[in-house]
Design a protein around this motif. Structure first.
Motif, PDB file in Angstrom:
ATOM      1  N   VAL A 114       0.842  -1.200   0.000  1.00  0.00           N
ATOM      2  CA  VAL A 114       0.000   0.000   0.000  1.00  0.00           C
ATOM      3  C   VAL A 114       0.878   1.252   0.000  1.00  0.00           C
ATOM      4  O   VAL A 114       0.662   2.180  -0.787  1.00  0.00           O
ATOM      5  N   VAL A 115       1.882   1.268   0.879  1.00  0.00           N
ATOM      6  CA  VAL A 115       2.791   2.420   0.963  1.00  0.00           C
ATOM      7  C   VAL A 115       3.556   2.606  -0.349  1.00  0.00           C
ATOM      8  O   VAL A 115       3.716   3.734  -0.839  1.00  0.00           O
ATOM      9  N   PHE A 116       4.006   1.496  -0.940  1.00  0.00           N
ATOM     10  CA  PHE A 116       4.774   1.561  -2.186  1.00  0.00           C
ATOM     11  C   PHE A 116       3.970   2.197  -3.308  1.00  0.00           C
ATOM     12  O   PHE A 116       4.465   3.080  -4.027  1.00  0.00           O
ATOM     13  N   PHE A 117       2.725   1.760  -3.476  1.00  0.00           N
ATOM     14  CA  PHE A 117       1.929   2.286  -4.585  1.00  0.00           C
ATOM     15  C   PHE A 117       1.532   3.743  -4.349  1.00  0.00           C
ATOM     16  O   PHE A 117       1.441   4.529  -5.305  1.00  0.00           O
ATOM     17  N   ILE A 118       1.299   4.109  -3.096  1.00  0.00           N
ATOM     18  CA  ILE A 118       1.025   5.515  -2.798  1.00  0.00           C
ATOM     19  C   ILE A 118       2.248   6.365  -3.164  1.00  0.00           C
ATOM     20  O   ILE A 118       2.124   7.450  -3.756  1.00  0.00           O
ATOM     21  N   TYR A 119       3.424   5.865  -2.824  1.00  0.00           N
ATOM     22  CA  TYR A 119       4.676   6.557  -3.148  1.00  0.00           C
ATOM     23  C   TYR A 119       4.834   6.707  -4.661  1.00  0.00           C
ATOM     24  O   TYR A 119       5.210   7.768  -5.163  1.00  0.00           O
TER      25      TYR A 119
END
Length: 206
Positions: free
Chosen positions: A40-45
């Protein structure tokens, strides 16, 4: 309520003679958080790196969550509750979902195992990539994955936590009726939305 189960024990029933396969069929409820939380954090980034506007990000992120609620319902109703006629088909059904209905409080079989969840996530990512531009996909997909995580954690909590709020009590009652009263209704786990829309909710008591 009817007894539509074999045992309410927290212990796991053995499904495979092979120790490796048996190990793959069990999972601690926190494992999806460690796998998909970073995703989730990766795709938001990635969405931020692609200069997505705040309005577009919020819109596609919420859309991802909404699409997950529909996906959760469709998978549960039409895949997990599909009863094949062949012997091997019934065996697969038991492995994927039947065991959960027979042993609803089995603490190691309440969230999706990585051997299933990771390939499914990859498949959904590929399908969504055919429909969305990359910058929008990077906002949509973390919403979709977050929806899945909420579903998995909610499912575990429903079977093992004592809720205080009326909202969560209603969510729990909805799923308990699915298990112990009528498994042909109440397919939503984290939300009752699609049961109401598609007329698979439990009738209200007069």
């Amino acid at each position: 309520m009817k007894k539509n189960y074999v045992s309410n024990s927290r212990e796991s029933v053995r499904m495979f003679k092979n120790d490796f396969l048996e190990g793959l069929s069990k999972i601690h409820f926190s494992v999806p958080l460690f796998i998909f939380g970073p995703a989730v954090v990766f795709f938001i980034y990635r969405a931020i790196l692609n200069d997505i506007t705040p309005a577009a990000f919020i819109g596609y992120f919420i859309l991802g969550i909404f699409v997950w609620t529909a996906t959760e319902y469709v998978l549960h109703r039409y895949l997990f509750h599909y009863l094949p006629k062949s012997g091997w088909g019934l065996r697969l059904h038991f492995i994927f979902h039947g065991v959960h209905h027979d042993y609803p409080r089995d603490s190691k079989r309440l969230v999706m195992v990585p051997s299933v969840s990771i390939p499914l996530a990859a498949l959904f990512y590929f399908l969504f990539s055919l429909l969305l531009a990359k910058v929008n996909l990077y906002a949509f997909f973390p919403g979709f994955i977050l929806g899945y995580l909420v579903y998995d954690m909610t499912h575990y909590a429903i079977h093992h936590a004592n809720f205080k709020s009326s909202f969560w009590k209603k969510i729990k009652q909805h799923h308990m009726l699915h298990h112990y009263d009528d498994p042909t209704k109440g397919y939503g786990v984290s939300s009752v939305l699609w049961d109401k829309i598609l007329d698979s909710d439990f009738p209200k008591k007069k």
